[in-house]
Enzyme design. Structure first.
Site, PDB file in Angstrom:
ATOM      1  N   TRP A 159       0.826  -1.211   0.000  1.00 23.27           N
ATOM      2  CA  TRP A 159       0.000   0.000   0.000  1.00 23.27           C
ATOM      3  C   TRP A 159       0.856   1.255   0.000  1.00 23.27           C
ATOM      4  O   TRP A 159       0.387   2.343  -0.300  1.00 23.27           O
ATOM      5  CB  TRP A 159      -0.968   0.002   1.197  1.00 23.27           C
ATOM      6  CG  TRP A 159      -0.325   0.271   2.536  1.00 23.27           C
ATOM      7  CD1 TRP A 159       0.688  -0.427   3.115  1.00 23.27           C
ATOM      8  CD2 TRP A 159      -0.641   1.332   3.451  1.00 23.27           C
ATOM      9  NE1 TRP A 159       1.014   0.101   4.340  1.00 23.27           N
ATOM     10  CE2 TRP A 159       0.208   1.195   4.583  1.00 23.27           C
ATOM     11  CE3 TRP A 159      -1.560   2.378   3.448  1.00 23.27           C
ATOM     12  CZ2 TRP A 159       0.175   2.051   5.677  1.00 23.27           C
ATOM     13  CZ3 TRP A 159      -1.595   3.232   4.551  1.00 23.27           C
ATOM     14  CH2 TRP A 159      -0.734   3.078   5.643  1.00 23.27           C
ATOM     15  N   GLU A 167       0.966  -1.768  13.248  1.00 20.29           N
ATOM     16  CA  GLU A 167       1.054  -3.232  13.347  1.00 20.29           C
ATOM     17  C   GLU A 167       1.467  -3.691  14.750  1.00 20.29           C
ATOM     18  O   GLU A 167       1.649  -4.885  14.971  1.00 20.29           O
ATOM     19  CB  GLU A 167       2.028  -3.759  12.295  1.00 20.29           C
ATOM     20  CG  GLU A 167       1.499  -3.566  10.872  1.00 20.29           C
ATOM     21  CD  GLU A 167       2.523  -3.940   9.802  1.00 20.29           C
ATOM     22  OE1 GLU A 167       3.710  -4.103  10.134  1.00 20.29           O
ATOM     23  OE2 GLU A 167       2.116  -4.049   8.626  1.00 20.29           O
ATOM     24  N   GLN A 226       3.276   3.325  13.874  1.00 18.77           N
ATOM     25  CA  GLN A 226       3.211   4.340  12.815  1.00 18.77           C
ATOM     26  C   GLN A 226       1.811   4.950  12.809  1.00 18.77           C
ATOM     27  O   GLN A 226       0.897   4.420  13.444  1.00 18.77           O
ATOM     28  CB  GLN A 226       3.499   3.709  11.463  1.00 18.77           C
ATOM     29  CG  GLN A 226       2.435   2.745  10.970  1.00 18.77           C
ATOM     30  CD  GLN A 226       2.946   1.818   9.871  1.00 18.77           C
ATOM     31  OE1 GLN A 226       3.416   0.733  10.173  1.00 18.77           O
ATOM     32  NE2 GLN A 226       2.842   2.242   8.631  1.00 18.77           N
TER      33      GLN A 226
HETATM   34  C1  BGC Z   1       4.793  -1.153   7.690  1.00 26.19           C
HETATM   35  C2  BGC Z   1       3.766  -1.256   6.594  1.00 26.19           C
HETATM   36  C3  BGC Z   1       4.461  -1.164   5.251  1.00 26.19           C
HETATM   37  C4  BGC Z   1       5.592  -2.185   5.144  1.00 26.19           C
HETATM   38  C5  BGC Z   1       6.404  -2.004   3.882  1.00 26.19           C
HETATM   39  C6  BGC Z   1       5.857  -2.227   7.490  1.00 26.19           C
HETATM   40  O1  BGC Z   1       6.842  -2.113   8.478  1.00 26.19           O
HETATM   41  O2  BGC Z   1       4.188  -1.327   8.952  1.00 26.19           O
HETATM   42  O3  BGC Z   1       2.824  -0.205   6.713  1.00 26.19           O
HETATM   43  O4  BGC Z   1       3.548  -1.371   4.227  1.00 26.19           O
HETATM   44  O5  BGC Z   1       6.464  -2.032   6.229  1.00 26.19           O
HETATM   45  O6  BGC Z   1       6.988  -0.743   3.830  1.00 26.19           O
END
Ligand code: BGC
Length: 775
Positions: free
Chosen positions: A357, A488, A602
């Site tokens: 995304w 996350e 984040q």
């Molecule tokens: C982030 C995601 C992101 C992914 C790739 C992860 O650490 O939490 O939002 O899409 O990294 O950049």
């Protein structure tokens, strides 16, 4: 943090050879040209720790999934960007002993990534174990013009004695990925041809039908004259080299120029490879290194002409933004519709799959404003073409009737992420894909896109959300259970505010676009209704019913949106009260502890306030920003930029600056201690957003460009360019003035600090910087 690079406006400079930094530097000094990329591995042998990386856009491997506990719905494979044939290699022997920096005494080491002109340079003096002291220099680049060509110029000068210098330029297809799930090699070699003038290797991926071809040709000169050496050739089943040996006097310089061609069956029929490679090499040799190099410099001058950002008075900040723009521009050029922007670009293996995304949420604005509408449209079409797969992905999880769930990670539209809390639950990604359509149309005015492509995607996405929610009798509202928001560090939560908000927004936008398409092109609308079996009245009614009755968690006492139901049950601690020895949490704490803590990886609620800013007043943004930023550890590279934009939005320039620096220099200063794995390419677009949307306050409102510039007191001035429809504007902001020059195009009307102004073609608007509320 590890800050060992020298601050410079146009170059990244490393001035000492420290083996512990080698992997980090290999990432930072990577070069690419949109079609392929190369970590900054040394040309000559290196026996210290290194991550070899040579990547070709669109060539990947479906590495069989490896999980401890299989869950239905997991994808069969994780798509990996694969390390391919090493074409940069030039082994060097001095009096029969091999040059290897790991075993020499090294002085005057200097590695420079020249971002202005697009090349990598390295020089050093070393004393070998056999006592010979050498001065070595190399320059290499991947042509932005002939995107299948790479060139290296490598020179050796014995300093303290005459020496026999032998160069062995080679191609080596016997390579592997460090992150291979089962330790497998991904390549077999189909053909190796060695000759004294032109050698090649053709390899094939063991799964899927990717063929790649690499060819080389080298020329040696001494004291500026071609050495008539007939090189020896040797080869094995996966390797070929040439050997050029010459007696060199102390103080004389011997130079090898290696031309390489790299192709794949994405662009050429595999049966034509030998001929194509020969032609490419002949062309490169005929042009010669100097001409190729001059073209490279011109191509980069053109890129900088429309994308550069200057910051006067702060070299660290200036270097940071140029590094980010440089890496983005060499990762994706928009020339090939099949490619996209991987989180690590061409600089490492982690995050194997190409598209997240990140592309829609972060990268699109950068490419749209600096590389133009066509490139941005290309990114949107990539997802349009994968709509069928998104519908299949949703079907695999039990959704029906054309509901589409775009993957978290993908190469070809199929999901290839396999952690249940992300694969099945981090579904907000669908929202970013719809938002990108809105963002693109708002910026470019290309409403035709909605008619021909956009609506179809929006219907699929809206259908997914409508099936993903359920009605809670208890609450008398629709709820969305079991999701993972962008943060996350929380999994499987109920009613994540952001996911529910973006879901409702998607249903609203799909509704609005359906009405628009129906009223402007009834025939096209009719065809689409048939194609996707759109039950217009019923579906739209259902979307409205959900939107109007969705449950959103809030805390009335503090007057903030709640990240998810129950968030305030967590022990509330602020990041400022965490010992620095505890961070980054993801390296210091157990996952259990992270999940139960209030700490945020984040932007989550704040991601929603960033996207849907126009729906919230400044005080609402401020309250939520202050609450959530204080709890955010920014352990995703995507985090600081959104916070920086919002800090600018509420007029907190110091915080905006602090977070800007963190995003801009994330890799250069290795904030999260992981740059050795590769660069954070997608978040680099966030750095650009921090300046243009953050400090510059650029927005599109009512079809018009708006600016609300602020400036940090650390800067004398800054400038950026905006390619808006037919016009190119240059915006320069200093402590005193905002100067906007209409460089190209017709007369344009814009708003600055809320007041409308028009600027004739070629003319400049100058107004005083105002210290006022965002308008
Ligand atoms: C982030 C995601 C992101 C992914 C790739 C992860 O650490 O939490 O939002 O899409 O990294 O950049």
């Amino acid at each position: 943090m590890n800050s060992y690079l020298k601050h410079d406006e146009w170059c990244i400079i490393e001035e000492e050879f420290v083996p512990e930094n080698t992997r980090a530097s290999e990432s930072i000094f990577s070069i690419g040209n949109g079609a392929m990329g190369q970590r900054a591995n040394f040309e000559e042998k290196y026996s210290g720790s290194t991550l070899q990386g040579s990547y070709i856009g669109g060539v990947y491997y479906p590495d069989k999934t490896r999980v401890g506990w299989w869950k239905n719905g997991y994808p069969e494979y994780f798509a990996k960007v694969i390390n391919s044939t090493n074409w940069i290699g030039i082994n060097v022997f001095i009096n029969g002993d091999e040059l290897d920096l790991f075993t020499c005494k090294v002085e005057n080491f200097r590695r420079v990534l020249n971002m202005k002109e697009g090349y990598l340079e390295r020089s050093f003096i070393c004393e070998m174990k056999n006592g010979v002291k050498l001065a070595v220099k190399s320059v290499r680049f991947l042509s932005m013009v002939d995107t299948e060509i790479g060139a290296i110029r490598y020179s050796v000068k014995p300093l303290n004695s005459n020496a026999k210098v032998e160069f062995k330029p080679y191609l080596d297809a016997d390579v592997r990925n460090e992150d291979s799930n089962y330790g497998e090699k991904f390549w077999t070699v189909v053909d190796v041809k060695g000759s004294n003038a032109f050698s090649y290797i053709i390899s094939h991926t063991k799964k899927l039908d990717f063929y790649v071809g690499h060819a080389m040709c080298s020329i040696v000169t001494k004291n500026g004259k071609v050495e008539e050496i007939n090189p020896l050739v040797s080869s094995t089943s996966m390797y070929v080299d040439n050997s050029f040996a010459s007696e060199v006097k102390a103080g004389e310089e011997i130079v090898i120029t290696k031309y390489a061609a790299v192709i794949s069956n994405l662009n050429h029929e595999k049966d034509t490879f030998p001929g194509v490679l020969q032609k490419l090499i002949d062309g490169a040799v005929k042009k010669g290194f100097d001409k190729l190099f001059a073209e490279q410099k011109e191509a980069w001058a053109e890129i900088w002409n429309h994308s550069d950002i200057t910051i006067d008075g702060d070299v660290a900040a200036q270097q940071g933004i140029r590094f980010n723009i440089f890496q983005l521009s060499q990762t994706y050029t928009g020339k090939d519709e099949r490619l996209n922007i991987g989180p690590k670009g061409f600089t490492g293996e982690k995050y194997g799959g190409s598209t997240y995304w990140d592309t829609e949420a972060y990268c699109l604005p950068f490419y749209m404003v600096t590389h133009g509408q066509k490139v941005a449209r290309q990114l949107l079409l990539y997802r349009y073409k994968q709509l069928g797969k998104a519908i299949e992905n949703a079907q695999k999880l039990g959704y029906k009737d054309g509901a589409a769930l775009y993957p978290m990670v993908t190469m070809n539209g199929e999901e290839c992420h396999n952690e249940w809390e992300i694969t099945f639950e981090e579904i907000h990604r669908n929202g970013a894909i719809a938002f990108a359509i809105y963002n693109y149309v708002r910026y470019t005015g290309d409403k035709n896109y909605l008619v021909n492509y956009g609506l179809e995607v929006l219907i699929g996405i809206a259908r997914f959300w409508a099936q993903r929610v359920n009605f809670s009798e208890k609450k008398g509202k629709y709820v969305m259970l079991g999701v993972t928001g962008p943060n996350e560090y929380e999994n499987n939560v109920n009613n994540n505010w952001y996911t529910s908000k973006i879901a409702c927004w998607c249903m609203e936008y799909a509704d609005e676009v359906a009405l628009y398409v129906k009223s402007t092109d009834a025939a096209q609308f009719g065809q689409l209704v048939k194609k996707v079996n759109f039950k217009e009245q019923d579906e739209i009614k259902h979307w409205r019913e959900i939107r109007n009755n969705m449950f959103f968690p809030v805390d009335e006492k503090q007057n903030i949106f709640l990240q998810q139901e129950g968030y305030l049950d967590k022990e509330q601690i602020l990041v400022k009260d965490l010992a620095s020895s505890e961070r980054p949490l993801n390296q210091k704490w157990s996952w259990d502890r992270i999940l139960r803590s209030c700490f945020i990886k984040q932007a989550d609620v704040l991601q929603g306030l960033y996207f849907l800013e126009d729906r919230f007043d400044t005080e609402t943004i401020r309250r939520n920003y202050e609450f959530y930023e204080a709890r955010t550890v920014h352990e995703s590279s995507l985090s600081p930029c959104v916070h920086s934009v919002l800090a600018s939005r509420i007029g907190n320039v110091d915080k905006a600056y602090e977070l800007y620096l963190r995003t801009a220099r994330l890799d250069l200063d290795d904030y999260n201690n992981e740059v050795k794995e590769g660069l954070h390419i997608t978040s680099m677009a966030g750095t650009w957003i921090s300046i243009v949307e953050g400090f510059g306050g650029m927005r599109i409102r009512n079809n018009m460009l708006n600016f609300n510039p602020l400036i940090s007191n650390k800067w004398k001035s800054y400038s950026f360019k905006v390619w808006f429809r037919e016009s190119v504007l240059k915006v320069v902001v200093s402590n005193a003035d905002v100067i906007i020059h209409n460089e190209k195009g017709e007369k344009i009307s814009i708003r600055v600090y809320g007041n409308e102004h028009s600027i004739d073609a070629g003319k400049t608007l100058k107004i005083s910087v105002q210290n006022q509320q965002f308008s």
